[in-house]
Design a protein around this motif. Structure first.
Motif, PDB file in Angstrom:
ATOM      1  N   ALA A 101      14.299   3.614   2.952  1.00 52.09           N
ATOM      2  CA  ALA A 101      14.609   2.450   3.536  1.00 52.09           C
ATOM      3  C   ALA A 101      14.106   1.880   4.542  1.00 52.09           C
ATOM      4  O   ALA A 101      13.939   0.674   4.266  1.00 52.09           O
ATOM      5  N   PHE A 102      13.076   2.547   4.740  1.00 53.29           N
ATOM      6  CA  PHE A 102      12.296   2.515   6.292  1.00 53.29           C
ATOM      7  C   PHE A 102      11.247   1.846   5.489  1.00 53.29           C
ATOM      8  O   PHE A 102      10.293   0.396   5.486  1.00 53.29           O
ATOM      9  N   GLU A 103      11.059   2.316   4.346  1.00 55.20           N
ATOM     10  CA  GLU A 103       9.205   1.464   2.925  1.00 55.20           C
ATOM     11  C   GLU A 103       9.932   0.704   3.172  1.00 55.20           C
ATOM     12  O   GLU A 103       8.473  -0.840   3.222  1.00 55.20           O
ATOM     13  N   LEU A 104      11.125   0.213   2.466  1.00 57.40           N
ATOM     14  CA  LEU A 104      11.873  -1.181   1.905  1.00 57.40           C
ATOM     15  C   LEU A 104      11.568  -2.273   3.367  1.00 57.40           C
ATOM     16  O   LEU A 104      11.252  -3.249   3.360  1.00 57.40           O
ATOM     17  N   ALA A 105      12.264  -1.759   4.376  1.00 58.65           N
ATOM     18  CA  ALA A 105      11.973  -2.620   5.470  1.00 58.65           C
ATOM     19  C   ALA A 105      11.032  -3.531   6.035  1.00 58.65           C
ATOM     20  O   ALA A 105      10.596  -4.147   6.238  1.00 58.65           O
ATOM     21  N   VAL A 106       9.755  -1.895   5.985  1.00 54.91           N
ATOM     22  CA  VAL A 106       8.325  -2.194   6.219  1.00 54.91           C
ATOM     23  C   VAL A 106       7.667  -3.984   5.499  1.00 54.91           C
ATOM     24  O   VAL A 106       7.083  -4.548   5.745  1.00 54.91           O
ATOM     25  N   SER A 107       8.089  -3.163   3.803  1.00 51.96           N
ATOM     26  CA  SER A 107       7.419  -3.954   2.986  1.00 51.96           C
ATOM     27  C   SER A 107       7.727  -5.507   3.004  1.00 51.96           C
ATOM     28  O   SER A 107       7.686  -6.510   2.766  1.00 51.96           O
ATOM     29  N   GLN A 108       9.447  -5.510   3.529  1.00 56.97           N
ATOM     30  CA  GLN A 108       9.812  -6.987   3.719  1.00 56.97           C
ATOM     31  C   GLN A 108       9.792  -7.488   5.144  1.00 56.97           C
ATOM     32  O   GLN A 108      10.463  -8.351   5.327  1.00 56.97           O
TER      33      GLN A 108
END
Length: 606
Positions: A101-108
């Protein structure tokens, strides 16, 4: 030690072919075990059984309760519709789900979500794991987390599958040829990673440096028997040699005794109709022992090479690029007789492109390539196998030649050649689809060498070949009466074969290094250490200079009368502001303020 995984009397047949029968072994907690066997002996099939991908025909597999197994297959199965991020974190582990979830938020670039998930990461103490995951992804060159799996190349998919297994940190890691499709830097990183991991390890690999530096236990599967060696690959070689010598001596002695007993058995004394039972039993035992075969076959590759003329291959200022990628820029070189060149560099720096330029599969953007009239290429390519799976081995070979000419002028039929390559006559009419991956590679190598080349180009020849075949190939290449160019990630293979290296540094730069891979790597390490030492010296000098300047400035700086008054005034103002801040906080927490007052007081506090 606690047994993690145990195989008892395992047997597996593939069609009419018996891969192995009634073999037993145990993998204990904390061991780092390598499985060694010839191509076609069923190594990958055995790993499939242990990972519960397949079932044995007979026998039992027992694993300790609750241990988690991570399996990296030769041909990994991934969901093509998943993004890279979704595939990596396809797990029930709460920490890994949070990191996803953290990596997804960073990528977005979703700041609100980043703040929210970061708080959860703090609670779960997941930051160390997130850092390690980042390191694994970076080292394996997995950067585009939003890309779909279906869009990745075969090599990228294999690296993704490897990352996925490592990230989950299983109790038992089962790895089938993990170094294939990794460049040399990735292999060295993986070597260091697996040396330090606390996971129990069972793997199949042909990379002998990798095997030697990681494993502390060797399981050899030969002639349907299991041999265990407690030690690394170097220890295994010494002990295997001793075992074969003892077996050969034992078989030789048994044959001599058998000869004597055979004479006795054939004598039929007229006075009696039966022989002593113990002598008959002894004869049967001797016969069985004397008929044992020491399966230490070697492939002797002395195929004749065509005559080399004065001009070999000359590269004159060649350049090659593709949109957005500069691979080779203004490279020149003249090949000489009998030289053996290794090619090293990261994936994507142009190694395979270079080989395709030499063989005129591709044309350079600029510059010229001149090839001597006598040159006959033999090109072993990564994707070069074009066998019809429904064709018989003997038919595939006969398409190329029915007879092979050797250095001494003698001839060998295609059937004899197959026998030479450890394909006995009874298997030569088998269909190619029944061969293992390594056996197909061995057959492909045979088809390349039998074409009588004098300039051999080998692109990753070690992938899927067993160690025994590699030893023979290395001996052949050392005595090959022609030119050899090898692109390989197998450091042991490169050290044994090449005289010098073409180093692909990226951005079109190709340099010629005089020495094998280990010499090159040691040189790079020395330069890296010198560079780091120079950097530390510069930083130390800068710190000393900065401290001196600060000291000088402090000595020169004196406050004026007005500046002293300003400092005194600031102290009073800070005390007043602290008092005001405390009162505002009490008001905000009182619960008596209206929404408007609450908003205005919040702004004032800010």
């Amino acid at each position: 030690m606690k047994p993690y995984l145990q195989g008892e009397n395992l047997s597996k047949r593939w069609g009419e072919l018996m891969l192995f029968e009634n073999i037993s072994f145990t993998v204990f907690e904390g061991q780092k075990v390598a499985l060694i066997a010839k191509n076609g002996a069923g190594k990958s099939t055995l790993l499939d059984l242990l990972a519960e991908k397949e079932s044995p025909d007979s026998g039992k597999i027992t694993k300790t309760n609750n241990i988690e197994i991570g399996y990296f297959e030769q041909n990994p199965v991934l969901n093509p519709k998943n993004t890279v991020l979704e595939e990596i974190f396809e797990t029930e582990n709460i920490k890994l789900k949070t990191i996803k979830a953290f990596e997804l938020a960073v990528s977005q670039n979703n700041q609100e979500k980043i703040t929210e998930v970061s708080a959860k990461m703090d609670v779960l103490n997941a930051w160390d794991i997130e850092y390690e995951i980042k390191q694994i992804l970076t080292q394996l060159k997995i950067n585009t987390l939003e890309q779909e799996v279906a869009e990745l190349s075969g090599g990228q998919q294999k690296r993704l599958a490897l990352a996925k297994v490592l990230i989950n940190k299983p109790d038992l890691l089962i790895l089938d040829e993990p170094t294939n499709h990794l460049d040399l830097e990735m292999i060295e990183w993986l070597e260091a990673y697996l040396s330090k991991t606390k996971s129990t390890l069972l793997m199949v690999t042909h990379d002998r440096y990798f095997l030697d530096r990681i494993c502390n236990e060797i399981i050899e599967m030969e002639d349907n028997q299991i041999y265990r060696f407690t030690g690394n690959y170097s220890y295994f070689l010494a002990k295997r040699s001793e075992r074969i010598e003892i077996q050969q001596a034992s078989v030789s002695k048994a044959k001599n005794l058998l000869r004597t007993e055979l004479e006795w058995m054939r004598r039929m004394p007229k006075a009696r109709s039966t022989k002593a039972k113990y002598r008959v039993d002894s004869f049967s035992s001797l016969k069985e022992k004397a008929s044992q075969k020491i399966n230490n076959d070697a492939i002797i590759l002395n195929v004749k090479s065509s005559r080399l003329g004065k001009k070999i291959v000359e590269l004159n200022n060649i350049s090659k690029s593709f949109p957005g990628v500069n691979l080779i820029e203004n490279f020149s070189y003249k090949f000489s007789r009998l030289e053996k060149v290794g090619i090293v560099g990261k994936n994507g720096t142009g190694k395979s492109t270079f080989l395709n330029l030499i063989t005129e599969i591709l044309n350079p953007d600029s510059g010229t390539i001149e090839i001597g009239q006598t040159i006959k290429f033999g090109y072993y390519r990564q994707e070069g196998m074009t066998f019809d799976p429904h064709e018989k081995m003997i038919d595939a070979i006969n398409k190329i030649a029915e007879y092979i000419i050797f250095e001494d002028g003698s001839k060998m039929s295609s059937s004899q050649l197959l026998n030479y390559f450890l394909f006995p006559p009874e298997t030569q009419y088998n269909y190619i689809e029944k061969l293992s991956g390594g056996e197909k590679r061995r057959l492909y190598l045979c088809t390349v060498l039998m074409q009588n080349p004098n300039f051999l180009i080998l692109d990753e020849p070690t992938n899927d070949l067993d160690i025994m075949t590699l030893n023979v190939l290395e001996e052949y290449l050392k005595s090959f009466a022609g030119c050899v160019v090898v692109a390989s990630h197998d450091r042991f293979f490169m050290d044994k074969i090449v005289d010098h290296l073409f180093v692909f540094d990226g951005n079109g730069k190709v340099s010629d290094f005089p020495g094998n891979y280990t010499i090159y790597r040691n040189k790079m390490e020395e330069e890296k250490e010198k560079s780091q030492a120079r950097k530390k010296e510069i930083e130390r000098n800068q710190t000393i200079l900065q401290e001196k300047n600060t000291s000088d400035h402090q000595q020169k700086t004196k406050l004026s009368f007005n500046e002293k008054r300003e400092f005194a005034k600031l102290e009073t103002e800070i005390a007043d502001l602290e008092t005001k801040k405390t009162k505002l906080e009490e008001l905000l927490n009182s619960g008596t303020l209206t929404h408007e007052k609450l908003f205005s007081k919040s702004e004032e506090l800010g």
